[in-house]
Scaffold this motif. Structure first.
Motif, mmCIF file in Angstrom:
data_model
loop_
_atom_site.group_PDB
_atom_site.id
_atom_site.type_symbol
_atom_site.label_atom_id
_atom_site.label_comp_id
_atom_site.label_asym_id
_atom_site.label_seq_id
_atom_site.Cartn_x
_atom_site.Cartn_y
_atom_site.Cartn_z
ATOM 1 N N UNK C 118 0.833 -1.200 0.000
ATOM 2 C CA UNK C 118 0.000 0.000 0.000
ATOM 3 C C UNK C 118 0.870 1.252 0.000
ATOM 4 N N UNK C 119 1.857 1.248 0.935
ATOM 5 C CA UNK C 119 2.728 2.409 1.016
ATOM 6 C C UNK C 119 3.511 2.588 -0.281
ATOM 7 N N UNK C 120 3.882 1.440 -0.874
ATOM 8 C CA UNK C 120 4.639 1.478 -2.113
ATOM 9 C C UNK C 120 3.842 2.197 -3.195
ATOM 10 N N UNK C 121 2.568 1.833 -3.321
ATOM 11 C CA UNK C 121 1.741 2.470 -4.357
ATOM 12 C C UNK C 121 1.578 3.959 -4.069
ATOM 13 N N UNK C 122 1.407 4.270 -2.785
ATOM 14 C CA UNK C 122 1.203 5.678 -2.425
ATOM 15 C C UNK C 122 2.432 6.518 -2.730
ATOM 16 N N UNK C 123 3.584 5.957 -2.373
ATOM 17 C CA UNK C 123 4.819 6.695 -2.601
ATOM 18 C C UNK C 123 5.045 6.893 -4.099
ATOM 19 N N UNK C 128 4.857 10.307 -9.107
ATOM 20 C CA UNK C 128 4.268 10.485 -10.432
ATOM 21 C C UNK C 128 3.504 11.812 -10.491
ATOM 22 N N UNK C 129 2.863 12.131 -9.377
ATOM 23 C CA UNK C 129 2.114 13.374 -9.314
ATOM 24 C C UNK C 129 3.053 14.568 -9.454
ATOM 25 N N UNK C 130 4.183 14.454 -8.797
ATOM 26 C CA UNK C 130 5.175 15.515 -8.842
ATOM 27 C C UNK C 130 5.602 15.759 -10.297
ATOM 28 N N UNK C 131 5.604 14.699 -11.091
ATOM 29 C CA UNK C 131 5.984 14.819 -12.493
ATOM 30 C C UNK C 131 4.769 15.089 -13.377
ATOM 31 N N UNK C 152 9.079 7.295 -16.216
ATOM 32 C CA UNK C 152 9.104 6.440 -15.021
ATOM 33 C C UNK C 152 10.546 6.286 -14.543
ATOM 34 N N UNK C 153 11.455 6.166 -15.509
ATOM 35 C CA UNK C 153 12.869 6.065 -15.139
ATOM 36 C C UNK C 153 13.310 7.318 -14.401
ATOM 37 N N UNK C 154 12.807 8.465 -14.860
ATOM 38 C CA UNK C 154 13.129 9.723 -14.177
ATOM 39 C C UNK C 154 12.492 9.721 -12.786
ATOM 40 N N UNK C 159 13.069 9.502 -6.810
ATOM 41 C CA UNK C 159 12.645 8.954 -5.527
ATOM 42 C C UNK C 159 13.757 9.021 -4.493
ATOM 43 N N UNK C 160 14.984 9.039 -4.962
ATOM 44 C CA UNK C 160 16.088 9.075 -3.998
ATOM 45 C C UNK C 160 16.450 10.512 -3.624
ATOM 46 N N UNK C 161 15.527 11.466 -3.899
ATOM 47 C CA UNK C 161 15.781 12.866 -3.597
ATOM 48 C C UNK C 161 17.047 13.365 -4.271
ATOM 49 N N UNK C 162 17.048 13.176 -5.565
ATOM 50 C CA UNK C 162 18.235 13.542 -6.315
ATOM 51 C C UNK C 162 18.451 15.042 -6.295
#
Lengths: 370, 324, 507
Positions: C118-123, C128-131, C152-154, C159-162
């Motif tokens: 669940x958390x995985x999908x939310x995160x 994705x929303x941010x993009x 998706x690759x981006x 996700x690692x707060x690049x």
């Protein structure tokens, strides 16, 4: 920053216009550790028995531990020689041990069955017949792999399994003992004061070295091993090349088989060449040729084969208890393999080329090897 | 491989047949009571000795008119277990086998015991604690063989002051290698003049014996005696000694175990000095044991093969009739 | 913006490979909230510099600072943890997993030792929303277009707060709309303060998105420029280091050549040539000295036709005549014997022998033709290698360098040299300029027109229609495994060909 013994940096130097010889130096540098192992083993022997390296004349021929190592190593050298070319094409030949058994059995059964085992003609005929038989066996491997596209490990496994059976059929399950003076020369005799087997192995080694260098065979073998598809599109007859290396490998194994049987004047279908395929593969790998195919080093194989043989002799002469013999051998092999692993070599290269780690460092092999 | 497959198929077929028979209420088994059937699983065909052993057993059973089901395990225990299971399913009357290795037999032997089939071990023993799992072990006593070799050495070197012995051992860990080493050491233990200066495995092969002996000759200058655990290694040692410019049998004495034809020839030629026999001819004794068991009699738990020793004169005499 | 503190500061970076000095004292810096483009021909050192930054290659000299601190990384995973994320040209994602799984692969939120789905999908949804990417995180990645996969690759990289995002040729497989979408995302990230390294061969895109440019040439730094302060013509000049006139010169020259072409008997003519599942039976002819362009989309049959003409695949139907005589080309080897060479579009798999030297690679086909026994004398090999290295401008100009250490463009030139060495009568070039830069492209194009003038027949396959039109005397258009048009190239426009590719209206 750059030290002369660091091959990577030496190569990279803009001054290195004649990089050809330097590339060779890099290839040879992979041989540093096997060579060190070889020397260490010899030194160990000398420490144990100081006259280990001495060679004297005995009945008009050379006699000594070093000569023993060369003579007993000759069959491994031969088998590994054929194996090197096979491995360079991305293949493997597991059937060499079986071919060793068959060729000895076949030759001795012919000589033993003849009226005059001591006739030179009979012996030459038997040797020729054995080599032709091996040619057929090698061609069989080559056919399965080059024409039918069967994976080398599977294709040669067939002969590996069946081969000893064939040898047993020839010897009828017995150890064939045949005393034949001319035949005895191959593995146990002497030419020009040197064991004949050393001369035979050296001659074949030289022949292969010259043949692969003076013809395009070496380049084409590497090309097929590195990229079979691209080679095919460039018009390289990969099938012919692959067929040739397996046939040649079988012939090498057969000569080794003649040597082994000649050395003990008997054909032992069960134990002749047992596990020699593993020794040969190990020799090739110790010599720095990758099992993934491509670039190969005949000199490396030679060193690898003698590391293995010297190891065996060392076990006998320094008196390692039979129970721990295998462990001892394994430790030496692991040490050499680890020391020449790309990652370890990169580590050494870094140690030598950098006084202090001013910058982050990553595995160098990514740049060089892959 | 085919052979194994064949056996497995036969086994499977027979299971279904036995199933039918059981359904019919016949509990006496497929073999029948009058007709004696023996299943024999051989180690393999790894040496001349083994081949002679196989031939002798097959010959003896044929002569006695007993049906022998023979299978070759090709040196693999799993093949041997499969073969024994198949014999159990076929409900043979007696199972005999030469175990490939010493351990790991309890399960399959219990299956045979449950099926009421007596088992005879030939040539090699098993290390099961429960000795009711087999009726008898017929074979050479390797310790005695070692002792006999030792006894000859004591006599031969009675007048010597110091005797440097090198030993060519059999395959490391194999029972004959362990026991022949043990027996020999026991025999010479009383005399300090004997020293085993080097001992190494030659894997029971000529090539092994030769290579090891070559190395021994380089690192030990004063070898008086070679004790080889079998003839083949002794024959290899002879070649090494000759290559070193010495005379085998004279400069260096050689004592071996086995007495196969090639060894006997070398003994007759004076290159080997003494051979302790380890006879592969178990056939006749095995037939005796099997018939006794079948007739409801009991046999000794340990039956030692009838064996002798050979000197040069005896070898010359025995050689013409030597079959293996 | 120059007053800002750079987030990445690389100074005096040098890296060498056997036989190649890949980077020589290069400086490079990146600022937060800025898009920086790394420009240069193939072999200039762009990939090497990126790999130095991401820790794939250790550097021989120089220093790397990230946010003022020395960067100590020993591999891509390390650099990612330090805040540097990379999205490569080929999307390294798993199409059989969901979008969410791909984004968080290897960093799955865990609960009770298992994955917290669940958390995985939310995160994933949040990223994705941010993009501004409106897709279901639970959907299979493979069900989306390549462009979405790229995004998706981006997302995965973000996700690692690049702090630093490296995009290596992200647009090479995207269409115009998809590029626009990507640029929208890049602009959004820029506003968030992410420093973005954008590598692309498309000048238009660079000028549209990049704030700053760093130009490399032959492993050395040429300079760092503000995008708005440098003209395109200047930039190209700096990248290829030679006069831009050669590019325009080529254009007029080839156009002239078209007029001279005469229709004689064709060198090679095929009638009803076809192969099941590959191409429908078609006629094809090419005259001596003629350049025939094969246009069509991927999978239209253009490569398939080339493979049949060059003996790699066997035709089921039809007849092939070379200089009026019927021939059956059953293998590449047989075709090469007839002096027909095919340079594959798949340089790595079907072209170079990467662990052999430049010299070995150049002489390979010639040697294979002579057979293994008759080795080309070493002196002749050296001559051949040297002459092609200088003729084609292969860099480094070292015949003993391993081909694996060359850039894509130079590898392509080595391959060209291999085929030219057998003196082909017909040379089939499949995408010879793909993934290589302007300068090399121009050189290869000029070479093709020169070869044709000397009488060589050339079949030229390229996805770039402008290139095909500029070079070819005649254009064969393929669509859905069929030949849909065969046009003399006089005043054919890109639009016309495009229409044919799209609809085949003419036939």
């Amino acid at each position: 920053m750059n030290t002369p013994q660091d091959p990577k940096n030496a190569l990279a130097s803009p001054l290195a216009s004649r990089t050809g010889s330097l590339v060779h130096a890099a290839v040879r540098s992979r041989l540093v550790w096997p060579a060190v192992a070889l020397i260490a083993l010899l030194v160990t022997n000398v420490v144990k028995s100081p006259n280990f390296l001495s060679i004297r004349i005995q009945d008009g021929h050379l006699f000594g531990s070093l000569i023993d190592i060369l003579r007993n190593g000759a069959p491994i050298v031969l088998v590994a020689l054929g194996m090197t070319l096979v491995i360079a094409t991305r293949g493997i030949d597991l059937s060499v041990g079986a071919v060793v058994a068959i060729s000895g059995a076949f030759a001795l059964s012919i000589i033993g069955g003849s009226d005059n085992p001591n006739s030179m003609g009979v012996v030459l005929g038997a040797v020729a017949a054995s080599l032709v038989f091996a040619l057929v066996l090698g061609a069989w491997n080559g056919l399965l792999i080059a024409v039918f596209g069967i994976q080398p490990i599977i294709a040669t496994l067939i002969l590996m399994t069946a081969g000893r059976g064939i040898a047993m059929l020839i010897t009828e399950g017995q150890i064939l003992t045949v005393s034949s003076a001319p035949y005895k020369v191959i593995g146990g005799g002497y030419w020009f004061a040197l064991p004949a087997s050393i001369i035979i192995a050296a001659a074949l080694f030289a022949l292969v070295a010259i043949l692969t260098r003076k013809t395009a065979l070496g380049m084409l073998i590497e090309s097929v091993g590195i990229n079979p598809e691209a080679s095919r599109l460039a018009g390289v007859s990969s099938r012919v090349i692959i067929f040739m290396v397996y046939t040649f490998s079988a012939v090498c194994a057969a000569i080794a088989g003649l040597m082994i049987s000649s050395n003990i004047t008997a054909a032992d279908a069960n134990s002749a060449g047992l596990w020699i395929e593993m020794d040969a593969i190990l020799a090739v790998v110790l010599g720095g040729t990758s099992l993934a195919g491509g670039r190969y080093s005949l000199t490396g194989t030679l060193i690898g084969a003698f590391v293995i043989q010297t190891l065996t002799t060392t076990v006998y002469s320094i008196g390692i208890a039979p129970e721990i013999t295998l462990v001892f051998k394994a430790l030496v092999v692991i040490a050499v393999v680890l020391l020449q692993a790309p990652r370890t070599r990169a580590g050494f290269a870094r140690l030598r080329s950098r006084k202090g780690p001013s910058v982050p460092s990553a595995p160098r092999e990514k740049a060089i090897v892959r | 491989m085919k052979k194994i497959l064949g056996l497995a198929l036969t086994g499977a077929l027979l299971v279904s047949m036995v199933g039918c028979a059981a359904g019919g209420g016949d509990e006496s088994g497929g073999g029948g009571d009058d007709e004696l059937i023996v299943g024999f699983s051989q180690v393999g065909a790894e040496s001349g000795w083994r081949t002679a052993n196989t031939k002798d057993i097959q010959g003896a059973f044929e002569e006695a008119g007993i049906e022998l089901k023979f299978s070759d395990a090709q040196g693999k225990q799993e093949n041997q277990i499969k073969a024994i299971r198949s014999y159990i399913q076929q409900q043979v009357d007696v199972i005999a086998f030469s175990p490939v290795v010493e351990s790991g037999w309890d399960t399959v032997l219990n299956e045979a015991k449950d099926a009421g089939i007596p088992v005879v071990l030939t040539d090699r023993a098993v290390d099961s604690e429960d000795d009711t799992l087999y009726e008898s072990f017929l074979g050479s006593d390797f310790i005695i063989e070692g002792e006999r070799a030792g006894a000859w050495v004591l006599e031969e070197f009675a007048d010597a002051d110091v005797v440097n012995v090198v030993e060519l051992q059999g395959t490391t860990g194999a029972a004959p290698a362990n026991d022949r080493a043990q027996g020999f050491r026991d025999a010479i233990a009383g005399e300090d003049k004997f020293e085993i200066i080097a001992s190494q495995t030659g894997d029971f092969t000529r090539a092994g014996g030769k290579q090891v002996m070559e190395a021994f000759l380089k690192s030990n200058p004063d070898i008086d005696l070679v004790y080889a655990h079998n003839d083949d290694m002794g024959l290899g040692a002879i070649e090494a000694i000759e290559a070193a410019g010495l005379v085998p049998g004279t400069d260096i004495k050689i004592v071996t175990v086995d007495a196969v034809k090639d060894g006997m020839q070398a003994l007759a030629d004076g290159k080997i000095n003494f051979i302790v026999e380890c006879s592969p001819l178990l056939g006749a004794q095995l037939v005796d044991i099997v018939t006794t068991l079948h007739d409801g009699g009991s046999v000794e738990k340990r039956i030692v093969t009838e064996e002798t020793t050979f000197t040069q004169e005896q070898a010359i005499e025995a050689l013409p009739d030597r079959q293996y | 913006m120059d007053s800002a503190v750079p987030i990445v500061e690389m100074t005096g970076i040098s890296i060498s490979f056997p036989g190649v000095k890949a980077l020589d004292g290069v400086d490079f810096r990146m600022f937060p909230g800025e898009v920086h483009s790394l420009m240069g021909e193939n072999g200039a050192g762009k990939s090497t510099l990126i790999k130095a930054l991401t820790g794939v290659y250790p550097i021989d000299a120089g220093s790397i600072l990230l946010a003022g601190q020395p960067l100590l990384v020993t591999g891509p995973a390390d650099s990612q943890r330090a805040g540097i994320s990379t999205v490569y040209q080929e999307v390294n994602l798993l199409t059989n997993l969901s979008v969410a799984e791909n984004i968080l692969l290897g960093r799955e939120p865990r609960r009770f030792g298992g994955i917290h789905w669940k958390e995985m999908r939310e995160r994933a949804a949040a990223i994705l929303h941010r993009l501004h990417l409106d897709i279901d995180p639970g959907s299979l990645l493979g069900s989306h277009s390549l462009a979405v996969q790229q995004l998706v690759a981006i997302a995965r990289a973000l996700d690692v707060n690049a702090k630093v995002l490296i995009l290596d040729e992200p647009t090479s497989s995207l269409d115009v709309d998809e590029v626009a979408e990507l640029f929208r995302v890049i602009t959004a990230l820029k506003r968030e303060g992410v420093a973005i390294l954008f590598v692309s061969h498309f000048l238009d895109q660079v000028y549209e998105i990049a704030d700053r440019l760093t130009v490399l040439r032959n492993g050395s730094l040429v300079g760092e420029y503000r995008t708005k302060e440098i003209l395109r013509i200047e930039l190209v000049h700096k990248m290829i280091g030679k006069d831009i006139a050669v590019l325009t010169d080529l254009d007029t020259k080839t156009r002239n050549a078209v007029a001279e072409t005469t229709t004689t008997i064709p060198y090679l003519a095929a009638v009803g040539l076809g192969r099941k599942g590959s191409i429908d039976p078609l006629d094809f002819a090419i005259a001596e000295g003629e350049v025939v362009g094969l246009a069509g989309l991927l999978g239209s049959g253009r490569t398939e036709l080339a493979r049949i003409l060059s003996g790699i695949d066997k035709p089921d139907t039809g007849e092939l005549k070379i200089e009026g005589r019927t021939q059956r080309l059953r293998t590449a080897r047989m075709a090469l014997k007839r002096r027909i060479a095919y340079s594959s579009e798949d340089r790595k798999r079907e072209g170079i022998i990467e662990d052999l030297t430049v010299r070995d690679n150049i002489v390979l086909a010639l040697q294979a033709d002579r057979g293994w026994f008759r080795r080309i004398p070493r002196r002749r090999q050296d001559e051949l290698a040297a002459s092609y290295i200088s003729a084609l401008g292969i860099r480094p100009a070292n015949p003993e360098a391993l081909v694996r250490n060359l850039s894509g463009g130079n590898q392509q030139k080595v391959l060209l040299a291999r085929w030219l060495a057998i003196a082909p009568r017909l040379l089939i070039l499949d995408e010879p300029t793909r993934g290589i830069d302007v300068g090399a492209k121009a050189e290869i194009q000029r070479l093709v027109s020169n070869l044709a003038e000397e009488g060589m027949s050339v079949v030229y396959i390229s996805a770039e229609l402008e290139e095909v039109l500029r070079l070819s005397h005649r254009i064969v258009v393929m669509r859905d495994r069929k030949k849909v048009a065969d046009l003399e190239n006089d005043d054919v426009t890109v639009g016309q060909v495009m229409t044919l590719i799209a609809s085949g209206a003419d036939e």
